[in-house]
Design a protein around this motif. Sequence first.
Motif, PDB file in Angstrom:
ATOM      1  N   ARG A 221      73.958 -30.390  32.850  1.00 59.62           N
ATOM      2  CA  ARG A 221      72.577 -30.434  33.319  1.00 59.62           C
ATOM      3  C   ARG A 221      71.964 -31.803  33.064  1.00 59.62           C
ATOM      4  O   ARG A 221      71.288 -32.373  33.926  1.00 59.62           O
ATOM      5  N   ASP A 222      72.175 -32.348  31.881  1.00 64.31           N
ATOM      6  CA  ASP A 222      71.683 -33.700  31.591  1.00 64.31           C
ATOM      7  C   ASP A 222      72.397 -34.743  32.431  1.00 64.31           C
ATOM      8  O   ASP A 222      71.804 -35.748  32.858  1.00 64.31           O
ATOM      9  N   TYR A 223      73.681 -34.543  32.671  1.00 65.40           N
ATOM     10  CA  TYR A 223      74.452 -35.473  33.488  1.00 65.40           C
ATOM     11  C   TYR A 223      73.899 -35.534  34.912  1.00 65.40           C
ATOM     12  O   TYR A 223      73.726 -36.619  35.479  1.00 65.40           O
TER      13      TYR A 223
ATOM     14  N   TRP B 178      96.332 -42.476  37.957  1.00 69.37           N
ATOM     15  CA  TRP B 178      95.053 -42.637  37.269  1.00 69.37           C
ATOM     16  C   TRP B 178      95.348 -43.215  35.895  1.00 69.37           C
ATOM     17  O   TRP B 178      95.583 -42.493  34.923  1.00 69.37           O
ATOM     18  N   THR B 179      95.364 -44.535  35.825  1.00 73.47           N
ATOM     19  CA  THR B 179      95.818 -45.207  34.606  1.00 73.47           C
ATOM     20  C   THR B 179      94.683 -45.570  33.654  1.00 73.47           C
ATOM     21  O   THR B 179      94.945 -46.072  32.560  1.00 73.47           O
ATOM     22  N   TRP B 180      93.453 -45.338  34.055  1.00 70.90           N
ATOM     23  CA  TRP B 180      92.313 -45.736  33.217  1.00 70.90           C
ATOM     24  C   TRP B 180      91.355 -44.554  33.187  1.00 70.90           C
ATOM     25  O   TRP B 180      90.593 -44.345  34.127  1.00 70.90           O
ATOM     26  N   VAL B 181      91.403 -43.757  32.123  1.00 63.27           N
ATOM     27  CA  VAL B 181      90.675 -42.491  32.089  1.00 63.27           C
ATOM     28  C   VAL B 181      89.832 -42.403  30.822  1.00 63.27           C
ATOM     29  O   VAL B 181      90.117 -43.039  29.798  1.00 63.27           O
ATOM     30  N   GLY B 182      88.782 -41.597  30.911  1.00 68.18           N
ATOM     31  CA  GLY B 182      87.958 -41.291  29.752  1.00 68.18           C
ATOM     32  C   GLY B 182      88.253 -39.880  29.262  1.00 68.18           C
ATOM     33  O   GLY B 182      88.656 -39.017  30.042  1.00 68.18           O
ATOM     34  N   LEU B 183      88.029 -39.663  27.961  1.00 62.85           N
ATOM     35  CA  LEU B 183      88.246 -38.342  27.370  1.00 62.85           C
ATOM     36  C   LEU B 183      86.942 -37.856  26.754  1.00 62.85           C
ATOM     37  O   LEU B 183      86.305 -38.585  25.978  1.00 62.85           O
ATOM     38  N   VAL B 184      86.546 -36.651  27.103  1.00 62.85           N
ATOM     39  CA  VAL B 184      85.374 -36.004  26.514  1.00 62.85           C
ATOM     40  C   VAL B 184      85.829 -34.639  26.009  1.00 62.85           C
ATOM     41  O   VAL B 184      86.526 -33.915  26.725  1.00 62.85           O
TER      42      VAL B 184
ATOM     43  N   ILE C  45      82.607 -37.153  22.067  1.00 65.27           N
ATOM     44  CA  ILE C  45      82.563 -35.786  21.541  1.00 65.27           C
ATOM     45  C   ILE C  45      81.186 -35.180  21.824  1.00 65.27           C
ATOM     46  O   ILE C  45      80.150 -35.755  21.467  1.00 65.27           O
ATOM     47  N   ILE C  46      81.179 -34.018  22.462  1.00 64.82           N
ATOM     48  CA  ILE C  46      79.943 -33.246  22.646  1.00 64.82           C
ATOM     49  C   ILE C  46      79.684 -32.500  21.340  1.00 64.82           C
ATOM     50  O   ILE C  46      80.532 -31.718  20.898  1.00 64.82           O
ATOM     51  N   PRO C  47      78.551 -32.725  20.674  1.00 67.47           N
ATOM     52  CA  PRO C  47      78.333 -32.115  19.349  1.00 67.47           C
ATOM     53  C   PRO C  47      78.295 -30.593  19.407  1.00 67.47           C
ATOM     54  O   PRO C  47      77.919 -29.998  20.430  1.00 67.47           O
ATOM     55  N   LEU C  48      78.706 -29.986  18.293  1.00 68.92           N
ATOM     56  CA  LEU C  48      78.735 -28.524  18.210  1.00 68.92           C
ATOM     57  C   LEU C  48      77.344 -27.941  18.428  1.00 68.92           C
ATOM     58  O   LEU C  48      77.160 -27.017  19.209  1.00 68.92           O
TER      59      LEU C  48
ATOM     60  N   TYR D  57      74.241 -28.785  20.176  1.00 71.82           N
ATOM     61  CA  TYR D  57      73.992 -29.735  21.260  1.00 71.82           C
ATOM     62  C   TYR D  57      72.800 -30.631  20.965  1.00 71.82           C
ATOM     63  O   TYR D  57      71.731 -30.171  20.540  1.00 71.82           O
ATOM     64  N   SER D  58      73.003 -31.918  21.203  1.00 72.10           N
ATOM     65  CA  SER D  58      71.964 -32.920  21.022  1.00 72.10           C
ATOM     66  C   SER D  58      71.827 -33.706  22.321  1.00 72.10           C
ATOM     67  O   SER D  58      72.799 -34.335  22.783  1.00 72.10           O
ATOM     68  N   ARG D  59      70.645 -33.695  22.895  1.00 71.21           N
ATOM     69  CA  ARG D  59      70.433 -34.396  24.156  1.00 71.21           C
ATOM     70  C   ARG D  59      70.576 -35.908  23.964  1.00 71.21           C
ATOM     71  O   ARG D  59      71.070 -36.605  24.842  1.00 71.21           O
ATOM     72  N   GLN D  60      70.176 -36.411  22.818  1.00 71.33           N
ATOM     73  CA  GLN D  60      70.296 -37.847  22.554  1.00 71.33           C
ATOM     74  C   GLN D  60      71.768 -38.277  22.559  1.00 71.33           C
ATOM     75  O   GLN D  60      72.124 -39.283  23.174  1.00 71.33           O
ATOM     76  N   LYS D  61      72.609 -37.489  21.889  1.00 70.71           N
ATOM     77  CA  LYS D  61      74.040 -37.800  21.877  1.00 70.71           C
ATOM     78  C   LYS D  61      74.628 -37.666  23.269  1.00 70.71           C
ATOM     79  O   LYS D  61      75.481 -38.470  23.685  1.00 70.71           O
ATOM     80  N   ALA D  62      74.178 -36.649  24.001  1.00 78.63           N
ATOM     81  CA  ALA D  62      74.671 -36.462  25.370  1.00 78.63           C
ATOM     82  C   ALA D  62      74.347 -37.669  26.242  1.00 78.63           C
ATOM     83  O   ALA D  62      75.185 -38.113  27.041  1.00 78.63           O
ATOM     84  N   MET D  63      73.150 -38.218  26.093  1.00 82.73           N
ATOM     85  CA  MET D  63      72.775 -39.386  26.900  1.00 82.73           C
ATOM     86  C   MET D  63      73.626 -40.596  26.537  1.00 82.73           C
ATOM     87  O   MET D  63      73.934 -41.432  27.395  1.00 82.73           O
ATOM     88  N   GLU D  64      74.004 -40.698  25.266  1.00 79.86           N
ATOM     89  CA  GLU D  64      74.889 -41.798  24.878  1.00 79.86           C
ATOM     90  C   GLU D  64      76.251 -41.659  25.558  1.00 79.86           C
ATOM     91  O   GLU D  64      76.828 -42.642  26.029  1.00 79.86           O
ATOM     92  N   ILE D  65      76.763 -40.433  25.599  1.00 80.65           N
ATOM     93  CA  ILE D  65      78.048 -40.196  26.267  1.00 80.65           C
ATOM     94  C   ILE D  65      77.935 -40.509  27.754  1.00 80.65           C
ATOM     95  O   ILE D  65      78.815 -41.161  28.342  1.00 80.65           O
TER      96      ILE D  65
END
Length: 818
Positions: free
Chosen positions: A274-276, A199-205, A235-238, A240-248
């Motif tokens: 849940r948003d995912y 798995w040479t191409w990965v994302g980090l959250v 980064i998932i904000p400390l 939680y912000s749904r707007q930021k989550a949708m960007e991720i």
Amino acid sequence: MVIVTSPPPFAAKVCKLLNSFQPAFVAKGDFVIGGTFPIHYNQEMPDLNNTYRPMPVKCNGFDPRAFRWAQTMRLAVEEINQSTELLPNYTLGYKIFDSCAYPLTGKRAALAVLNGLIEDDSLMCSGASPLLAVIGESGSALSIVLSRILQPFRIPMISYFSSCSCLSDRRKYPTFFRVIPNDDYQVKAIAQLLVRFNWTWVGLVRGDREYGRSAVEGLLRELQGTKVCVAYQEIIPLLYSRQKAMEIIQVMRSSLAKVVVVFSAEGEMIPFLRDYMMQNITGIQWVASEAWVTATFFTGSEYYPYMGGTIGFGIRRGHISRLSDYLQTVNPQMYPNNVLLPPCSGQESLLEQHSAYMNTSSPRAAYNVYKAVYAIAHSLHNLLLCQPGSGPFQSNSCAQSNNIEPWQLQYYLQEVTFNIAGEEVNFDLRGDSIPYYDIINWQRGTGGKTEFVIVGLFDGAKPVGDELVIQEDRIIWVPMSVCSASCLPGSRKAARRGEPVCCFDCVPCESGKISNQTNSIECTFCPEDFWSNKDRTACIPKKVEFLAYDSLGIALTVTSVVGACLTLAVFAVFFYHRSTAIVRVNNSELSFFILFALTLCFLCSLVFIGEPTFWSCMLRHTAFSITFSLCLSCILGKTLVVLAAFTATRPGDNMMKWLGPRQQRVIIFSCTLVQVVICAAWLIDAPPFPSRNTQYERSKIILECSVGSSLAFWCVLGYIGLQACLCFALAFLARKLPGNFNEAKFITFSMLIFCAVLLAFIPAYISSPGNYADAVESFAILASSFGLLFCLFAPKCYIILLKPEKNTKQHLMGKEKK
């Protein structure tokens, strides 16, 4: 919370409790330990307008798993208090708080722990610490806060779920211990997993806490020097912000990276997932950290379509025999004022209502809580067994059982070693425990729910490279996650400018180079005598070429033999008709010499066919040069005789006496001897030799004869050319002499052909390699030989065989009567 105010001079010091934070569970004992658990995972901040004292942070989102951890601590304390072997005649008490998975609430819990068992009655400003140790916390950020608060009081704390490698720094956290492996081992395990499955191409959250920051930094260090690249970091904000989550989520949706590594706490992942799931995204391979890979919250059937196949490293599971029965004894009637218990009538089945709470099949974090409590108990037991005069403290003293200081307990905690359920528990000098993980894979169970299936393990105590053991046939996952597909054997990777090294193009290997491995960085040259196959995956022996007996070789052989046979046939005709005029007039002896030389010339071309050897190479050029020199010497002698015979017009001026048979032989011998001397010198100084030509066509080995000395080779050709030019000049002068059969005309034509072939041969020979050069030379020999044979002897044979009436001396001299 403890607030110390400064009284006016000469006034008594008074400690006043300005605020309080009530614990979830309290039990009295001879020795008290604290505990903090994230029984709620979400927070609601109060209104902060600075005009009145704000309300406490409101905690939302009941976490049944964390509640089970708290109950496990209570169970362990009760077991120890009932034991006759561990801490006999002593009891443990506890004070358990809800940290609400939030640093501010965790800080309040830590301060409340310091205030003693019952804040109203505690001696807050005098005496020893009201508690000896703390069990906590789950999140690394919370553990950092608690450790810093407890450090001035030298109170040791044992974490059951904080894995951040930052907490191993003994200078910053000298009182911190943990029964969960350091994240340094987890990131090493994850890095090995990514490399293992290409798995040479990965994302980090990650979560926005120290745990996530430290883990990602560690993983990036581990991935250096590997083939794994990071496509993005989110980064998932400390808070939680749904707007930021949708960007991720949008980044995850659009990226080619189909593997996502997540370092986050369970509480942060719940709203994010849940948003995912609402975006109906599938096909992502999740790699989970130990913080949430075994969270029973995600066992619901609604998660599997989106999270099925998740793989991660779970902390070691254990067995707590009484845990299941003990959890079922919890009833709201036992704790009428405890706001932590979910509202219920008390008649419900806990197994049905809160399956996460009752899931005791493979306790992990709960097992760590259990071990942490027993570690404190064993350490305290060892402390109480100390004999005066042989203790570890100043002057070999022991701790006072009625006034034990926390730092004294920490000494014994650092040295403790005990077994629980067959597992050895101890701490290294950094307060860490033995690194061990189960590899967990999320698979579909009964009713569509998620089951955590163990498919391998990581044992950090094993030698480097042997830590990871995986049963691949038991894993369910999304198989590929690469920026660029692997380059197959026969090609190499070419980096794309401005992009990570995992993004590349596959370039086929050039001719003569190969790559026999997947994702080769470069193609390697084949050895000198080998060449790449069609697929550029292996080196095969080069094809060896020479003028063999194939179609071309056979054609030249047949032509050579036919030419020699024709020459012998002419010889036979001339010999049979040797007494006739046309044979006698044209010097039969020289004619026979020429026919003999031509026969040798035809046969010389056979030496050029076949694999070159040392002897054939020496024979090739010398044989044809000497035989042609002999032939041209004979033609030169014949030309001189013709010229002398027809130019001797004055009486008594008979030049033929100088060109008699003996003189003719001397001319032939002398002219041929010059060529023989040149060839002899050539063979002695630098003879021709067989060579392997790999430069003209690198895919083949052309076997050819190297001339050895280029000077000698061109001298041989030059001498033959000189003889041909001299013959042509003399024959040209005698072409108009009288007679019905003036042989000088035919000699002139033959020399024209010979010279034309010679001039055409030189550039063709120079530009042709190996077997083609041999074919050109052989063709030139045959062409020259046929030219001489037909021009010199075809007209004579025509008269001898078809026009015998013209084969008279009178006719040939042009004196026959009309």
